[in-house]
Design an enzyme around this catalytic site. Structure first.
Site, PDB file in Angstrom:
ATOM      1  N   GLU A 108       2.182  -3.105  -2.337  1.00 31.88           N
ATOM      2  CA  GLU A 108       1.060  -3.675  -3.072  1.00 31.88           C
ATOM      3  C   GLU A 108       1.560  -4.513  -4.251  1.00 31.88           C
ATOM      4  OE1 GLU A 108      -3.073  -1.830  -5.000  1.00 31.88           O
ATOM      5  OE2 GLU A 108      -1.378  -0.518  -4.512  1.00 31.88           O
TER       6      GLU A 108
ATOM      7  N   LYS B 104      -8.543  -5.573  -1.538  1.00 34.71           N
ATOM      8  CA  LYS B 104      -8.651  -4.120  -1.665  1.00 34.71           C
ATOM      9  C   LYS B 104     -10.103  -3.722  -1.940  1.00 34.71           C
ATOM     10  CE  LYS B 104      -6.294  -0.333  -4.134  1.00 34.71           C
ATOM     11  NZ  LYS B 104      -5.193  -0.045  -5.078  1.00 34.71           N
TER      12      LYS B 104
ATOM     13  N   CYS C 104      -3.480   0.809  -0.482  1.00 33.75           N
ATOM     14  CA  CYS C 104      -3.294   2.007  -1.296  1.00 33.75           C
ATOM     15  C   CYS C 104      -4.501   2.942  -1.331  1.00 33.75           C
ATOM     16  CB  CYS C 104      -2.874   1.603  -2.703  1.00 33.75           C
ATOM     17  SG  CYS C 104      -2.135   2.981  -3.634  1.00 33.75           S
TER      18      CYS C 104
END
Length: 654
Positions: A46, A116, A170
């Site tokens: 990330e 995200k 994540c």
């Protein structure tokens, strides 16, 4: 994709906080290294272009401008690696918002940006201070970046002719309903996760279980790459975890706390994943629900697939004994199987209300295992073992060794022993048929098998019990059973136990459960050649009729069977895997050359298809593992199925 496998990698590059030029160079170096190993898609952590720990600098125009320049540098380099797709992380501006994104780069093309969805803003995390969720994006959003207009969304699927992949970042994995769940149900075979999860005591084991569990639940492959050494340690430590999981199993994982860049590579079996999805009706129903509700929101990004690698070498071990675990797992498996078998038999005993079971004891592996299951079931029910009637039925081919072992085993286990010779009855029967009794043909052999079954059935009637069958999964697959002979029983406790596992089960009992006297007998049975003993012994009294010399090595047939039933593989694929499995890397099995594998594979397919009629009327028996041939459960196949296309592919193997 090559030979059904899709090679992927998870990378932890060296990183410096806000040093974008350095970070881009490190990404490029690792891309080149991955391409050199034949990787098709490589996943980076990330925000790897800027580093994850830039904090309030994410609001700085210069950092964002240089992040785009760093992506452009990676993009330009990718032109020199037309086989490789790289997934890198960076912050992306759009319509007054800043998004934490994964950029998909292939051959000089920026294919898409995945934003995200779930931003952690608790405990040590403050991502909402800098970024907005993908939920803020409008359907069909595109962003102008690196001189091109590029799709920006959480719902992008990247598709080639052979595989489809998706991306989450994540915290998405930690959500109650991770985006990957929708991605998989809408077609993604592989999910890549770019992460920056920090290290805490016990967190790594929990995270690993999340990755493994998600890959199992979604019947997918899951590739996870997290930030490592070089991120700021002002308040947090990043250990650089990498995991590659496939359907509940870790294929590869990197070293935590490594001080150097890491490249973790594995080959994903996409064909196996798609097979499991096809046969899993819950997956297909769930997929239909999600596609109706959310499928229209997805955008499919068409990708060019790399040509197969000519000198491809599979980077995962092919297990030659797929039914037999290695190491300490074998003992656990054996104990569990014995419990499943005895639980099943105990249930049947209790349901029927009998106090007696009857089975033939030959001194061979299968009848020995069946007897051990009976003993275990009786002990669990608190029944007297004398209710287990073991009948030894010496015939033309019975040897002293097997006869002695049968008697000693029953004595050691304290069951009731009966001996009924079949010689006179078979001689009379063959005479009635006009058979000379010296021609050792199929009539000669099957007459003995059917006479033994008749004795067992009538003895069960006589004693108010039922017959426990001894035949195993491998024999049923090959049709190595006499129809209306050993093929028949009232309950077949070994019906889903492959021959390669029977030997280990008996050995485990000998070493962990049996008394010393019985253990010696059990171990000698394990060492006895597998034989139906229907042909007279030689002059030295040794077994002449050895099963594996007639139908082939059971380790090969069990390998063929596993891959046929469990993954629905075609002969060419199984042949390629068998050549790798039996190449000498595993000391548990012999080495088999290509011609030998091909020969016995043809035998397997010929017998497997021609003998389905025997499996269509199998007695009840418990399913123990992932493979079963029960016509009521796992294998519904016409007895008249033509094997021509399988045999033609076998003939063409080289």
């Amino acid at each position: 994709m090559t030979n059904g496998y899709f090679r992927v990698a998870a990378v932890v590059p060296a990183v410096r906080v806000a040093d974008i030029e350095f970070n881009a160079e490190q990404i490029i170096a690792m891309m080149a290294r991955a391409e050199g190993q034949g990787v098709e898609v490589v996943c980076f952590p990330e925000l790897c272009i800027t580093a994850y720990t830039c904090q309030d600098l994410f609001a700085n125009d210069l950092l964002l401008e240089q992040a785009e320049a760093g992506l452009l540098k990676v993009l330009e380099f990718s032109r020199s690696l037309p086989r490789l797709t790289a997934i890198v992380g960076l912050p992306v501006q759009h319509a007054g918002h800043l998004y934490n994104c994964a950029a998909v780069v292939h051959a000089g093309r920026l294919c898409g940006l995945v934003a995200k969805t779930y931003l952690p803003n608790y405990h040590e995390f403050y991502e909402k201070r800098w970024f907005d969720s993908a939920l803020h994006l409008q359907p069909g959003a595109e962003v102008r970046i690196c001189g091109d207009s590029v799709p920006l969304s959480a719902d992008l699927l990247f598709r080639t002719d052979s595989y489809t992949f998706a991306i989450e970042l994540c915290e998405d994995l930690w959500a109650v309903v991770p985006p990957a769940s929708r991605h998989a149900l809408c077609g993604a075979d592989v999910v890549f996760n770019l992460s920056a999860s920090n290290e805490l005591i016990g967190k790594s084991a929990y995270l690993r279980s999340l990755v493994v569990g998600q890959s199992a639940r979604l019947l997918c492959a899951y590739v996870y790459a997290a930030c490592g050494f070089g991120e700021s340690t002002q308040d947090l430590v990043f250990s650089g975890r990498t995991y590659i999981a496939e359907n509940g199993h870790i294929l590869a994982e990197g070293e935590r706390f490594a001080m150097q860049p890491q490249l973790t590579v594995a080959d994903i079996d996409v064909e196996a994943l798609r097979h499991d999805r096809r046969v899993n009706t819950s997956f297909s129903t769930n997929s239909a629900e999600v596609m109706r509700a959310e499928g229209a929101g997805y955008r499919w990004i068409e990708m060019e697939e790399a040509d197969p690698i000519a000198d491809f070498v599979l980077q995962r071990t092919v297990d030659p004994l797929p039914f037999v675990p290695a190491g300490t797992a074998l003992a656990e498996r054996c104990e569990e199987i014995l419990c499943i078998q005895s639980e099943a038999l105990a249930g049947r005993i209790r349901h029927t209300g009998v106090k007696t079971v009857v089975l033939g004891i030959s001194g061979g592996l299968d009848s020995t295992l069946a007897l051990l299951v009976c003993v275990h079931a009786f002990d669990r029910l608190g029944l007297d073992r004398r209710g287990i009637i073991g009948i030894t039925m010496p015939g033309y081919g019975t040897t002293d060794r097997t006869y002695t072992n049968a008697i000693q085993l029953m004595q050691g286990l304290q069951v009731t022993i009966r001996e009924i010779s079949i010689r006179d009855a078979c001689t009379q029967h063959l005479r009635d048929l006009g058979h000379d009794g010296t021609t050792h043909d199929v009539t000669y052999e099957n007459a003995q098998a059917r006479e033994r079954t008749q004795i067992l059935m009538d003895a069960a009637n006589q004693m108010g019990g039922f017959v426990v069958g001894t035949g195993d999964l491998s024999e049923l697959a090959l049709g190595w059973a006499t129809y209306a002979g050993d093929h028949i029983s009232m309950y077949g406790v070994n019906a889903s136990i492959p021959k390669t596992l029977v030997r280990h089960l008996v050995t485990w009992v000998a070493r962990n459960v049996a008394d010393e006297y019985s253990a010696q007998t059990l171990l000698d049975i394990v060492d006895t050649p597998i034989s139906p003993e229907l042909i007279p012994a030689d002059e030295q009294g040794q077994i002449v009729q050895k099963t594996e010399e007639l139908v082939g090595p059971y380790e090969l047939h069990d390998f063929f069977l596993y891959h046929t039933l469990r993954h629905g593989r075609r002969p060419a694929r199984i042949f390629a895997l068998a050549r790798l499995a039996f190449d000498g890397h595993d000391e548990r099995v012999p080495v088999y050359d290509a011609d030998t594998i091909k020969h016995w594979m043809k035998v397997f397919y010929r017998r497997f298809f021609s003998q389905q009629f025997k499996r269509s009327c199998l007695p009840d028996g418990p399913k123990v593992g992932s493979c079963s041939l029960s016509p009521r459960g796992d294998l519904r196949m016409s007895s008249d199925t033509c094997a021509a296309i399988w045999m033609r592919e076998c003939e063409a193997l080289s």
